[in-house]
Design a protein around this motif. Structure first.
Motif, mmCIF file in Angstrom:
data_model
loop_
_atom_site.group_PDB
_atom_site.id
_atom_site.type_symbol
_atom_site.label_atom_id
_atom_site.label_comp_id
_atom_site.label_asym_id
_atom_site.label_seq_id
_atom_site.Cartn_x
_atom_site.Cartn_y
_atom_site.Cartn_z
ATOM 1 N N ILE A 5 0.872 -1.183 0.000
ATOM 2 C CA ILE A 5 0.000 0.000 0.000
ATOM 3 C C ILE A 5 0.904 1.226 0.000
ATOM 4 C CG2 ILE A 5 -0.206 0.140 2.530
ATOM 5 C CD1 ILE A 5 -3.227 0.832 2.072
ATOM 6 N N TRP A 6 0.344 2.396 -0.284
ATOM 7 C CA TRP A 6 1.156 3.605 -0.443
ATOM 8 C C TRP A 6 1.976 3.962 0.783
ATOM 9 C CZ3 TRP A 6 0.249 7.399 3.064
ATOM 10 C CH2 TRP A 6 -0.973 7.337 3.760
ATOM 11 N N GLY A 7 1.442 3.639 1.977
ATOM 12 C CA GLY A 7 2.144 4.019 3.207
ATOM 13 C C GLY A 7 1.222 3.910 4.391
ATOM 14 N N ASP A 8 1.428 4.763 5.392
ATOM 15 C CA ASP A 8 0.600 4.675 6.593
ATOM 16 C C ASP A 8 0.463 6.027 7.271
ATOM 17 O OD1 ASP A 8 2.801 5.224 8.452
ATOM 18 O OD2 ASP A 8 3.451 3.168 8.211
ATOM 19 N N VAL A 9 -0.576 6.121 8.087
ATOM 20 C CA VAL A 9 -0.675 7.188 9.091
ATOM 21 C C VAL A 9 -0.961 6.476 10.400
ATOM 22 C CG1 VAL A 9 -1.985 9.161 9.944
ATOM 23 C CG2 VAL A 9 -1.455 8.984 7.514
ATOM 24 N N TYR A 10 0.015 6.491 11.286
ATOM 25 C CA TYR A 10 -0.063 5.755 12.548
ATOM 26 C C TYR A 10 0.213 6.719 13.685
ATOM 27 C CZ TYR A 10 1.195 2.170 16.068
ATOM 28 O OH TYR A 10 1.256 1.375 17.187
ATOM 29 N N MET A 11 -0.674 6.723 14.671
ATOM 30 C CA MET A 11 -0.436 7.569 15.843
ATOM 31 C C MET A 11 -0.733 6.775 17.096
ATOM 32 S SD MET A 11 -2.073 11.173 14.853
ATOM 33 C CE MET A 11 -0.886 12.239 15.591
ATOM 34 N N ALA A 12 0.232 6.758 18.002
ATOM 35 C CA ALA A 12 0.022 6.156 19.311
ATOM 36 C C ALA A 12 -0.054 7.304 20.302
ATOM 37 C CB ALA A 12 1.178 5.223 19.659
ATOM 38 N N VAL A 13 -1.208 7.422 20.948
ATOM 39 C CA VAL A 13 -1.403 8.524 21.887
ATOM 40 C C VAL A 13 -1.390 7.965 23.312
ATOM 41 C CG1 VAL A 13 -2.870 10.465 22.563
ATOM 42 C CG2 VAL A 13 -2.837 9.687 20.173
ATOM 43 N N TYR A 14 -0.418 8.413 24.096
ATOM 44 C CA TYR A 14 -0.284 7.979 25.485
ATOM 45 C C TYR A 14 -0.948 9.017 26.375
ATOM 46 C CZ TYR A 14 3.684 5.155 23.704
ATOM 47 O OH TYR A 14 4.495 4.286 23.010
ATOM 48 N N GLY A 15 -1.978 8.582 27.100
ATOM 49 C CA GLY A 15 -2.630 9.489 28.034
ATOM 50 C C GLY A 15 -2.442 9.005 29.451
ATOM 51 N N SER A 16 -2.751 9.888 30.409
ATOM 52 C CA SER A 16 -2.608 9.487 31.815
ATOM 53 C C SER A 16 -3.654 8.429 32.172
ATOM 54 C CB SER A 16 -2.757 10.706 32.716
ATOM 55 O OG SER A 16 -4.014 11.319 32.491
ATOM 56 N N GLU A 17 -4.742 8.346 31.400
ATOM 57 C CA GLU A 17 -5.800 7.383 31.718
ATOM 58 C C GLU A 17 -5.999 6.323 30.639
ATOM 59 O OE1 GLU A 17 -7.098 7.700 34.727
ATOM 60 O OE2 GLU A 17 -5.939 9.554 34.968
ATOM 61 N N GLY A 18 -5.214 6.387 29.600
ATOM 62 C CA GLY A 18 -5.417 5.394 28.556
ATOM 63 C C GLY A 18 -4.452 5.561 27.403
ATOM 64 N N PRO A 76 -1.386 1.199 30.115
ATOM 65 C CA PRO A 76 -2.390 0.738 31.079
ATOM 66 C C PRO A 76 -2.092 -0.715 31.480
ATOM 67 C CG PRO A 76 -3.437 1.725 29.145
ATOM 68 C CD PRO A 76 -1.987 1.611 28.832
ATOM 69 N N LYS A 77 -2.564 -1.105 32.643
ATOM 70 C CA LYS A 77 -2.278 -2.444 33.177
ATOM 71 C C LYS A 77 -2.735 -3.564 32.242
ATOM 72 C CE LYS A 77 -1.481 -1.762 37.942
ATOM 73 N NZ LYS A 77 -0.366 -0.913 37.514
ATOM 74 N N THR A 78 -3.760 -3.303 31.459
ATOM 75 C CA THR A 78 -4.300 -4.340 30.581
ATOM 76 C C THR A 78 -3.490 -4.498 29.293
ATOM 77 O OG1 THR A 78 -5.697 -2.612 29.630
ATOM 78 C CG2 THR A 78 -6.698 -4.019 31.305
ATOM 79 N N PHE A 79 -2.511 -3.636 29.084
ATOM 80 C CA PHE A 79 -1.788 -3.634 27.809
ATOM 81 C C PHE A 79 -0.795 -4.792 27.747
ATOM 82 C CE2 PHE A 79 1.472 -2.258 24.819
ATOM 83 C CZ PHE A 79 0.700 -1.783 23.771
ATOM 84 N N PRO A 80 -0.859 -5.600 26.696
ATOM 85 C CA PRO A 80 0.081 -6.718 26.607
ATOM 86 C C PRO A 80 1.468 -6.221 26.193
ATOM 87 C CG PRO A 80 -1.283 -6.636 24.638
ATOM 88 C CD PRO A 80 -1.758 -5.520 25.531
ATOM 89 N N PHE A 81 2.477 -6.781 26.788
ATOM 90 C CA PHE A 81 3.855 -6.420 26.447
ATOM 91 C C PHE A 81 4.019 -6.462 24.921
ATOM 92 C CE2 PHE A 81 8.280 -7.809 25.621
ATOM 93 C CZ PHE A 81 8.905 -6.649 26.062
ATOM 94 N N THR A 82 4.533 -5.369 24.356
ATOM 95 C CA THR A 82 4.567 -5.239 22.900
ATOM 96 C C THR A 82 5.943 -4.788 22.414
ATOM 97 O OG1 THR A 82 2.210 -4.752 22.750
ATOM 98 C CG2 THR A 82 3.576 -3.954 20.943
ATOM 99 N N THR A 83 6.422 -5.467 21.387
ATOM 100 C CA THR A 83 7.683 -5.052 20.765
ATOM 101 C C THR A 83 7.478 -4.895 19.267
ATOM 102 O OG1 THR A 83 8.442 -7.306 20.312
ATOM 103 C CG2 THR A 83 9.031 -6.366 22.453
ATOM 104 N N TYR A 84 8.277 -4.014 18.680
ATOM 105 C CA TYR A 84 8.187 -3.758 17.242
ATOM 106 C C TYR A 84 9.578 -3.469 16.718
ATOM 107 C CZ TYR A 84 6.911 -1.497 12.829
ATOM 108 O OH TYR A 84 6.798 -1.163 11.503
ATOM 109 N N LEU A 85 9.869 -3.985 15.553
ATOM 110 C CA LEU A 85 11.160 -3.724 14.921
ATOM 111 C C LEU A 85 10.940 -3.494 13.433
ATOM 112 C CD1 LEU A 85 14.356 -3.775 15.028
ATOM 113 C CD2 LEU A 85 14.152 -6.169 14.313
ATOM 114 N N GLU A 86 11.581 -2.449 12.917
ATOM 115 C CA GLU A 86 11.496 -2.157 11.482
ATOM 116 C C GLU A 86 12.884 -1.701 11.028
ATOM 117 O OE1 GLU A 86 8.261 0.479 10.323
ATOM 118 O OE2 GLU A 86 9.636 1.610 9.068
ATOM 119 N N ILE A 87 13.389 -2.345 9.997
ATOM 120 C CA ILE A 87 14.695 -1.981 9.449
ATOM 121 C C ILE A 87 14.506 -1.675 7.965
ATOM 122 C CG2 ILE A 87 17.104 -2.709 9.070
ATOM 123 C CD1 ILE A 87 16.633 -3.134 11.941
#
Lengths: 332, 334
Positions: A240-253, B234-245
């Motif tokens: 596929i052309w690529g991606d848009v990926y965002m991981a948002v870390y919050g204090s509650e989730g 969060p406590k429910t989050f499973p241990f996760t690893t990712y690698l991209e080269i």
């Protein structure tokens, strides 16, 4: 209800073709005229979307009183010329991202829009993708608590053509792919970036005159951490052309937006595996909302100012790479 | 041939993982378990039919029949236990990170030379099947020259080891957890020349150690990299690893969830598992055992671990000073 009549200024950017398709689909819009300074491309677009009124001179298109709005999808460095000319003819404008290749141009475009009272929307389509919009709503409801950090990628293939021309594109992958996710971060946090650090390395494609590798580390005014991988790091054979990926870390989730994984896997004899996208059509949502903004006479969801602020982050990244150090915003 | 006699120091999380693998290795056996909490030592010893358990590691060093000391204690105790064990002529394998200070790492390396004993640091990623597979592909040249890499490691905070809250005891998420990715990338891609990192104590209360860090790396060969370590899940989050080269001829990526061959869901929990022939911990301890028996170099030297430590320390320094840090480091950070 009256249809909003659109013109498209240039099919240089690949997204022009998607927008044209959307305009053909929408009941509330009509694609009435197109401009391109490339004769062959103009003919191709004309026949693809069955648009009879074609122009090799954009002034002629803009002179038409029946056109309400234009989509500017020319090369990045030409956005300013086209947007200002459109504003002067009182056309509402959607301009492709990045808004421009320098802040002076962006500021002039914003001023012109204000002066002539037109809507200026930057094509930050990710604000209109249901996945990223859903996360925006979760954040605004407070479900994630306080945002702590946002890690993002906007990977792509090398788009080719003028994207490899530093004069027309204003840069490479950093100019092309920083702004979408930078804009989402600003939108999610309601905050502005204070500090930028960026690196590039040896190019993946050594024949390119622009960079195809870039990594950016950000800090927002309220302390939120951010990172962007804007590299054109996907080979031509990537599914596929690529991606848009965002991981948002919050204090509650913790939430992940992975906007372009809704695909069907397709393999044809002798061809690389493909992922055919079936997810929401962010382009359509964006243009529909733009039409509403015109009819309701309100600000578009992503304004010229948003375009400028995202551009500043990309420019700061180049500045950081040149200096090898952290760059503070606003840029002087 | 007589089996190598192993004393396990530290009956916590890693100690439990190691003793299970030692029990699978034919040429070695654990004959003593030590833990500052004697009950914990006793419990683990019982579980694996080990007769002897102790509170003080010094008690096992006196035992002539013990050949190997496996140090699975908190990081801040590594140097003391490792050096003293080597002074008693014991071969030593120590959990990562080797230590929190370069000075300590140097002392450990010197002690191993002075006493002519084998010394290895347990950087398990060098034996982890998907990382080994990735390394093979990189080495084969199929990707061309490396250009840009990404590696993440995300987990809830390791509540079972509260010493991770303190920067002076555990160093924080980057030193303790991202060290895996840094070590792998050094091994697979090459030496790091400069580090810029951002991070902080984002979710822990009353902690001094960073629980979230991202780092942007420059490698000497012109590649760049992004490494992120998070203990703020969060406590429910499973241990996760990712690698991209990404190389100039191709890309590889792998993570620990899409590759799992078993996924289990019950009313109590959800987990997935990737089955492999022999796991990384087994390989690591087995190869260390072989290096002793064959009097060969262990697969990961103290010096290698020291170089990896230097990169994670540079990240911590970068966070403290908020500027990119060039390697080598001129002194210690913690």
């Amino acid at each position: 209800m009256r249809k909003i009549k659109f013109g498209i200024l240039s099919f240089a950017h690949i997204h022009a073709w998607n927008y044209a398709q959307v305009l053909k689909k929408l009941e509330s819009a009509e694609l009435v005229a197109i401009f391109d300074d490339d004769k062959e491309r103009l003919a191709r677009a004309s026949s693809a979307y069955n648009v009879k009124d074609t122009y090799l001179n954009y002034h002629d298109l803009l002179k038409r009183d029946d056109i309400d709005a234009v989509i500017v999808t020319s090369e990045n460095a030409r956005h300013k010329e086209h947007v200002i000319a459109a504003a002067e003819r009182n056309k509402h404008v959607i301009v492709e991202k990045p808004i421009a290749t320098n802040l002076r141009d962006a500021d002039e475009m914003i001023s012109a829009a204000k002066k002539y009272g037109i809507k200026l929307q930057v094509a930050f389509v990710m604000r209109y993708h249901d996945a990223s919009l859903h996360i925006k709503e979760l954040i605004d409801k407070g479900d994630l608590g306080k945002i702590l950090s946002i890690m993002s990628t906007n990977h792509g293939k090398y788009p080719g053509g003028w994207f490899g021309d530093p004069d027309l594109a204003g840069g490479g992958a950093i100019m092309d792919h920083t702004v979408h996710v930078a804009d989402l971060m600003r939108w999610y946090t309601g905050d502005e970036v204070e500090e930028v650090y960026a690196v590039t390395g040896l190019n993946i494609r050594n024949y390119l005159k622009v960079e195809d590798v870039g990594l950016i580390s950000l800090k927002f005014k309220r302390g939120i951490i951010g990172s962007i991988d804007c590299s054109w790091s996907r080979p031509d054979t990537w599914p596929i052309w690529g991606d848009v990926y965002m991981a948002v870390y919050g204090s509650e989730g913790y939430v992940i937006v992975d906007a372009f994984v809704s695909n069907v896997t397709l393999v044809k004899e002798g061809k690389p595996l493909e992922w055919r996208y079936f997810g929401p059509d962010a382009d359509l949502n964006m243009i529909e909302d733009f039409i509403k903004a015109i009819k309701e006479d309100r600000e578009p969801r992503a304004t010229g100012y948003d375009g400028r602020q995202a551009l500043e982050i990309a420019l700061a990244a180049y500045d950081s790479i040149r200096k090898g150090e952290i760059v503070k915003l606003p840029l002087s | 041939m007589e089996k190598l006699k192993v004393a396990l120091i530290g009956a916590g999380f890693m100690g439990g993982i190691h003793i299970a693998r030692w029990s699978m290795i034919g040429n070695a056996e654990v004959i003593a378990v030590v833990d500052i909490n004697k009950e914990r030592a006793k419990k683990l010893a019982r579980e694996y039919n080990v007769k002897n358990f102790y509170k003080n590691y010094k008690d096992v060093l006196k035992e002539d029949k013990i050949d190997v000391i496996d140090v699975c204690t908190p990081t801040y105790t590594h140097k003391e236990i490792a050096v003293e064990s080597m002074e008693h002529g014991k071969h030593v394998i120590v959990e990562k990170p080797i230590a929190l200070r370069l000075k300590d790492a140097d002392e450990m390396i010197k002690a191993s030379k002075r006493n002519h004993v084998k010394f290895m640091v347990a950087h398990c990623l060098r034996f982890w099947p998907e990382y080994v597979a990735a390394k093979k592909i990189i080495d084969s040249g199929e990707l061309g020259e490396p250009r840009i890499v990404r590696a993440y490691r995300q987990s809830p905070f390791p509540d079972w080891a509260p010493w991770h809250n303190e920067i002076k005891l555990g160093g924080g998420v980057f030193i303790d957890m991202s060290i895996h990715d840094i070590d792998f990338l050094r091994w697979a891609i090459g030496e790091v020349s400069e580090v810029y990192a951002r991070g902080g104590v984002l979710r822990r209360r009353n902690a001094t150690a960073c629980d979230y860090v991202h780092a942007v790396l420059k490698f000497s060969n012109g590649a760049v990299g992004y490494v992120e370590g998070s203990w703020i899940m969060p406590k429910t989050f499973p241990f996760t690893t990712y690698l991209e080269i990404v190389g100039n001829m191709g890309i590889l990526k792998v993570d620990n969830h899409t590759t799992s061959s078993v996924k289990v869901f019950t009313e109590e929990k959800a987990f997935d598992y990737t089955f492999v022939y022999k796991d990384a911990y087994y390989e690591e301890l087995n190869l260390f055992t072989r290096s002793i028996i064959e009097d060969a170099q262990p697969p990961i030297s103290g010096l290698e671990a020291r170089k990896t430590l230097e990169v994670v320390l540079a990240a911590v320094k970068s966070i403290m000073e908020n500027k990119p840090v060039k390697l080598p480091l001129k002194g210690d950070i913690l």
